[in-house]
Design an enzyme around this catalytic site. Structure first.
Site, mmCIF file in Angstrom:
data_model
loop_
_atom_site.group_PDB
_atom_site.id
_atom_site.type_symbol
_atom_site.label_atom_id
_atom_site.label_comp_id
_atom_site.label_asym_id
_atom_site.label_seq_id
_atom_site.Cartn_x
_atom_site.Cartn_y
_atom_site.Cartn_z
ATOM 1 N N ASP A 1 27.204 44.119 33.552
ATOM 2 C CA ASP A 1 27.195 42.745 34.297
ATOM 3 C C ASP A 1 26.172 42.987 35.407
ATOM 4 O O ASP A 1 26.168 43.675 36.108
ATOM 5 C CB ASP A 1 28.458 42.760 34.730
ATOM 6 C CG ASP A 1 28.880 41.284 35.219
ATOM 7 O OD1 ASP A 1 28.180 40.635 35.844
ATOM 8 O OD2 ASP A 1 29.948 40.697 34.942
ATOM 9 N N SER B 1 28.181 35.075 35.879
ATOM 10 C CA SER B 1 29.306 35.524 34.887
ATOM 11 C C SER B 1 29.848 34.570 34.006
ATOM 12 O O SER B 1 30.052 34.594 32.931
ATOM 13 C CB SER B 1 30.219 36.312 35.722
ATOM 14 O OG SER B 1 29.458 37.566 36.313
ATOM 15 N N ARG C 1 33.575 34.158 52.357
ATOM 16 C CA ARG C 1 34.085 33.975 50.985
ATOM 17 C C ARG C 1 34.920 35.084 50.399
ATOM 18 O O ARG C 1 36.131 34.857 49.627
ATOM 19 C CB ARG C 1 33.378 33.212 50.047
ATOM 20 C CG ARG C 1 32.103 34.655 49.971
ATOM 21 C CD ARG C 1 31.078 34.228 48.750
ATOM 22 N NE ARG C 1 31.500 34.420 47.600
ATOM 23 C CZ ARG C 1 30.953 34.208 46.420
ATOM 24 N NH1 ARG C 1 29.825 33.733 46.310
ATOM 25 N NH2 ARG C 1 31.484 34.593 45.310
ATOM 26 N N ARG D 1 39.810 36.668 43.096
ATOM 27 C CA ARG D 1 39.865 36.047 41.800
ATOM 28 C C ARG D 1 40.735 37.287 40.783
ATOM 29 O O ARG D 1 40.745 38.430 41.304
ATOM 30 C CB ARG D 1 38.414 35.962 41.053
ATOM 31 C CG ARG D 1 37.685 37.280 40.738
ATOM 32 C CD ARG D 1 36.419 36.923 40.170
ATOM 33 N NE ARG D 1 35.343 37.987 40.176
ATOM 34 C CZ ARG D 1 33.988 37.797 40.011
ATOM 35 N NH1 ARG D 1 33.596 36.514 39.972
ATOM 36 N NH2 ARG D 1 33.299 38.914 40.036
ATOM 37 N N ARG E 1 33.627 26.011 39.731
ATOM 38 C CA ARG E 1 33.786 27.107 39.190
ATOM 39 C C ARG E 1 35.270 27.742 39.179
ATOM 40 O O ARG E 1 35.853 27.675 40.430
ATOM 41 C CB ARG E 1 32.791 28.330 39.338
ATOM 42 C CG ARG E 1 33.124 29.526 38.453
ATOM 43 C CD ARG E 1 32.032 30.268 38.551
ATOM 44 N NE ARG E 1 32.433 32.002 38.613
ATOM 45 C CZ ARG E 1 31.368 32.953 38.368
ATOM 46 N NH1 ARG E 1 30.225 32.627 38.355
ATOM 47 N NH2 ARG E 1 32.003 34.140 38.580
ATOM 48 N N LYS F 1 36.003 41.811 36.765
ATOM 49 C CA LYS F 1 35.459 41.426 35.667
ATOM 50 C C LYS F 1 36.547 41.047 34.602
ATOM 51 O O LYS F 1 35.965 40.672 33.410
ATOM 52 C CB LYS F 1 34.324 42.114 35.308
ATOM 53 C CG LYS F 1 33.228 42.373 36.359
ATOM 54 C CD LYS F 1 32.464 41.159 36.643
ATOM 55 C CE LYS F 1 31.560 41.389 37.885
ATOM 56 N NZ LYS F 1 30.715 39.910 38.083
ATOM 57 N N HIS G 1 25.662 42.745 44.539
ATOM 58 C CA HIS G 1 26.083 41.822 45.500
ATOM 59 C C HIS G 1 26.164 42.384 46.828
ATOM 60 O O HIS G 1 26.184 41.588 47.972
ATOM 61 C CB HIS G 1 27.291 41.150 45.243
ATOM 62 C CG HIS G 1 27.135 40.006 43.982
ATOM 63 N ND1 HIS G 1 26.225 38.994 44.378
ATOM 64 C CD2 HIS G 1 27.803 40.032 42.842
ATOM 65 C CE1 HIS G 1 26.440 38.087 43.106
ATOM 66 N NE2 HIS G 1 27.134 38.802 42.304
ATOM 67 N N ASP H 1 24.898 39.869 31.252
ATOM 68 C CA ASP H 1 25.278 38.517 31.395
ATOM 69 C C ASP H 1 24.116 37.824 32.160
ATOM 70 O O ASP H 1 24.059 36.616 31.999
ATOM 71 C CB ASP H 1 26.413 38.021 31.799
ATOM 72 C CG ASP H 1 27.022 38.864 33.116
ATOM 73 O OD1 ASP H 1 26.219 39.979 33.173
ATOM 74 O OD2 ASP H 1 27.962 38.445 33.704
ATOM 75 N N HIS H 2 23.389 38.477 33.050
ATOM 76 C CA HIS H 2 22.410 37.973 33.940
ATOM 77 C C HIS H 2 21.762 39.052 34.726
ATOM 78 O O HIS H 2 22.266 39.996 34.607
ATOM 79 C CB HIS H 2 23.221 36.788 34.731
ATOM 80 C CG HIS H 2 24.191 37.068 35.735
ATOM 81 N ND1 HIS H 2 23.946 38.095 36.743
ATOM 82 C CD2 HIS H 2 25.481 37.194 35.280
ATOM 83 C CE1 HIS H 2 25.233 38.238 37.222
ATOM 84 N NE2 HIS H 2 26.255 37.944 36.224
HETATM 85 O O1 LIG Z 1 31.844 35.027 42.323
HETATM 86 C C1 LIG Z 1 31.014 35.983 42.548
HETATM 87 O O2 LIG Z 1 31.251 37.117 42.796
HETATM 88 C C2 LIG Z 1 29.432 35.451 42.603
HETATM 89 O O3 LIG Z 1 29.327 34.364 43.229
HETATM 90 C C3 LIG Z 1 29.054 35.330 41.275
HETATM 91 O O4 LIG Z 1 28.818 36.465 40.608
HETATM 92 P P1 LIG Z 1 29.453 36.573 38.969
HETATM 93 O O5 LIG Z 1 29.056 35.332 38.295
HETATM 94 O O6 LIG Z 1 28.899 37.724 38.431
HETATM 95 O O7 LIG Z 1 31.044 36.730 39.056
HETATM 96 MN MN LIG Z 2 28.053 38.601 35.761
HETATM 97 MN MN LIG Z 3 27.744 38.409 40.420
#
Ligand SMILES: O=C(O)[C@H](O)COP(=O)(O)O
Ligand SMILES: [Mn+2]
Ligand SMILES: [Mn+2]
Length: 563
Positions: A24, A80, A207, A214, A297, A374, A447, A484-485
């Site tokens: 990731d 992601s 945040r 999540r 999202r 994840k 991050h 994925d990015h």
């Molecule tokens: O939600 C997050 O942690 C970031 O804004 C984006 O990261 P992710 O797309 O890799 O989850």
């Molecule tokens: Mn990702």
């Molecule tokens: Mn990320």
């Protein structure tokens, strides 16, 4: 609709398990150890895999950002959600942010029953409209332009009082950019004062500390956000003699937090509540008020939506106190399977014909594993934003519990070893033909912006890939390494780079029963009818070919060419 696929005419079918490994946030960056932690880490095994794949023409660089994954433009970095949607469905869909933009530009948003029910009623009854979400233009969870258009729409719907609860970003945008967005928002709120609207920021926080948890990783994050937004309360644990928690302005609160905790940065900013001259919170939620979550999202918007919508019979994660009767709407439907939230303003992308539907219909047993941060990526996002199994008889999904977010920087190895342990056990069980894994490290550590932690994360990835490759080799299986990015490949030594990138990613096949039956299409060759060149969506068809099936017509083309 039948998902049963015809077999390849040439009779090819890979023997042994196929493992799809997503590193990731592992993008392809500059060949410079000063700016690229991957180069600094020198991951020997991954490099060797890439080299060997190149020799056999089983390697490609592929696109993971912008229109290739359903985002508006080339300048939109991947993420992601879009990356796993793309890998898991083999097609390009207009993603949430584009659907929201289309809904604004056509005016459809304001014609919907849900808009009228939530915002329209609020205006009619002279109640307060609360709005909250991620305050940035990162365009991964939200976008400033959309927030402003929501405010304009509310003013047109006769709302006279708006209270905004802001979640500072610093993760999809520079780590201390929060005040830029606060200023923009305050300007906007000032501009609507001319229409007789009383609009103010009422509370806020980082945040990753307030609201946006999540995959049920840490509900205390949601609780903190709930208390500050709904009850106008900062929890006692966050108040000290130096940090009172209650402030006259958001700027004052953020500056205070930065001064006391230079290490926290925007994403971890302490919660704050804005009070008036009388010392009372200016934006507590009350019966009859409305509340819009402006994030599009789903992953980090689900839990707070559940807090707003569920009764105590099912909501057991924290004590919500007296729950005001608020009309709640999400900008999108965040989970299209369990239908949360029940009220939303824009219908989400309807992702259909996912790879899992095809693998299951064709009897392929499948396994997915990731750590908590994840887990939903390889299940929920992978399966087109649907939670749950496609076919419980053929699939097993496993989750390894993550360490708290706050430990990512100091423990960049996270739970990678345990994830590999599980995957190796699944391989050894010989129960599964198709196995997928997401390693969170390059992204989650990326991050943090900490260069040295990133280097350790990459080294750890190298060790895990080596372990995995050894096991796949024993079973004469096939290992796909991709990402994925981008994220981890572009950092500095000051911690100023915390977000994803627009980098391409690797796609490398290591086939331990390879007899030269196929290669990947050559560099510079574009799949038919796909002038932009290969991207994440081309992998699904490739995998179906490896399993001996023709890919469905509606999929982006396979990258395989048979000899
Ligand atoms: O939600 C997050 O942690 C970031 O804004 C984006 O990261 P992710 O797309 O890799 O989850
Ligand atoms: Mn990702
Ligand atoms: Mn990320």
């Amino acid at each position: 609709m039948s998902f049963v696929l015809p077999k390849l005419k040439n009779g090819y079918k890979h023997q042994g398990p196929v493992v799809w490994c997503v590193l990731d946030g592992y993008g392809l960056g500059k060949d410079d150890p000063n700016v690229n932690p991957i180069i600094a880490a020198h991951p020997e095994k991954i490099n060797a895999i890439v080299e060997a794949a190149k020799q056999k023409q089983l390697y490609k660089t592929i696109r993971a950002h912008g229109p290739a994954v359903g985002l508006p433009s080339e300048s939109d970095m991947g993420n992601s959600e879009v990356g796993h949607n793309a890998m898991g469905c083999g097609q390009i869909y207009h993603q949430g942010t584009m659907l929201v933009d289309e809904s604004f530009s056509s005016g459809r948003m304001f014609e919907t029953e849900n808009w009228k029910k939530v915002v329209g009623e609020c205006g009619k009854n002279n109640k307060t409209l609360h709005m909250f979400g991620l305050l940035s233009d990162g365009n991964i969870h939200s976008h400033m332009n959309q927030i402003f258009q929501l405010i304009d729409g509310a003013v047109k719907s006769a709302v006279k009082k708006i209270r905004v609860h802001v979640l500072l970003d610093g993760r999809d945008v520079p780590p201390e950019s929060g005040l830029v967005y606060i200023n923009q928002l305050e300007e906007k709120l000032k501009s609507v004062a001319a229409s007789g609207v009383d609009g103010k920021i009422a509370s806020g926080g980082g945040r990753m500390y307030c609201v946006m948890d999540r995959y049920n990783s840490d509900w205390s994050i949601v609780r903190r956000g709930w208390n500050m937004m709904v009850h106008g309360q900062v929890e006692a644990a966050d108040i000290t003699a130096d940090y009172p928690g209650y402030f006259k302005t958001a700027t004052e609160a953020i500056e205070k937090c930065r001064q006391l905790h230079p290490d926290k940065k925007d994403q971890y900013n302490l919660p704050f509540v804005i009070v008036g001259e009388d010392g009372k919170p200016i934006g507590k939620m009350e019966d009859g008020d409305a509340c819009v979550n402006w994030n599009f999202r789903g992953d980090r918007a689900l839990q707070i939506s559940r807090a707003f919508e569920e009764t105590n019979a099912t909501f057991t994660y924290f004590d919500r106190g007296t729950i005001p009767k608020v009309a709640y709407a999400g900008l999108l439907e965040y989970d299209t399977e369990i239908h949360v939230p029940s009220t939303y303003l824009v219908p989400p992308p309807e992702i259909h014909n996912t790879l899992s539907e095809y693998t299951c219909a064709n009897g392929i047993t499948a396994y997915a594993v990731a750590e908590t941060h994840k887990y939903g990526h390889v299940t929920f996002f992978w399966n087109g934003n649907k939670s749950g199994y496609i076919d419980e008889k053929l699939e097993l999904y496993e989750c390894i519990e993550s360490l708290p977010n706050s430990e990512t920087e100091s423990h960049p190895e996270m739970k990678a070893v345990e994830v590999t342990d599980k995957l190796v056990a699944a391989l050894q069980s010989k129960k599964f033909q198709f196995l997928r894994v997401n390693y969170a490290n390059p992204d989650m550590v990326g991050h943090t912006g900490n260069f040295d932690s990133c280097v350790r994360a990459v080294k750890c990835m190298d060790e895990q890939v080596a372990r995995l490759a050894a096991e796949v080799e024993k079973l004469k299986g096939l290992l796909i390494i991709t990402a994925d990015h981008g994220n981890v490949e572009d950092k500095d030594h000051k911690g100023n780079k915390t977000s994803h990138t627009t980098a391409n990613v690797l796609f490398a096949i290591t086939d331990y029963s390879y007899n030269g039956e196929y290669t990947l299409i050559q560099d510079g060759v574009k799949p038919d009818g796909e002038p932009e060149g290969p991207g994440l969506t081309n992998i699904a068809a490739t995998v179906l070919n490896l399993f001996g099936f023709e890919a469905p017509e509606l999929y982006r083309k396979s990258l395989i060419q048979f000899k």
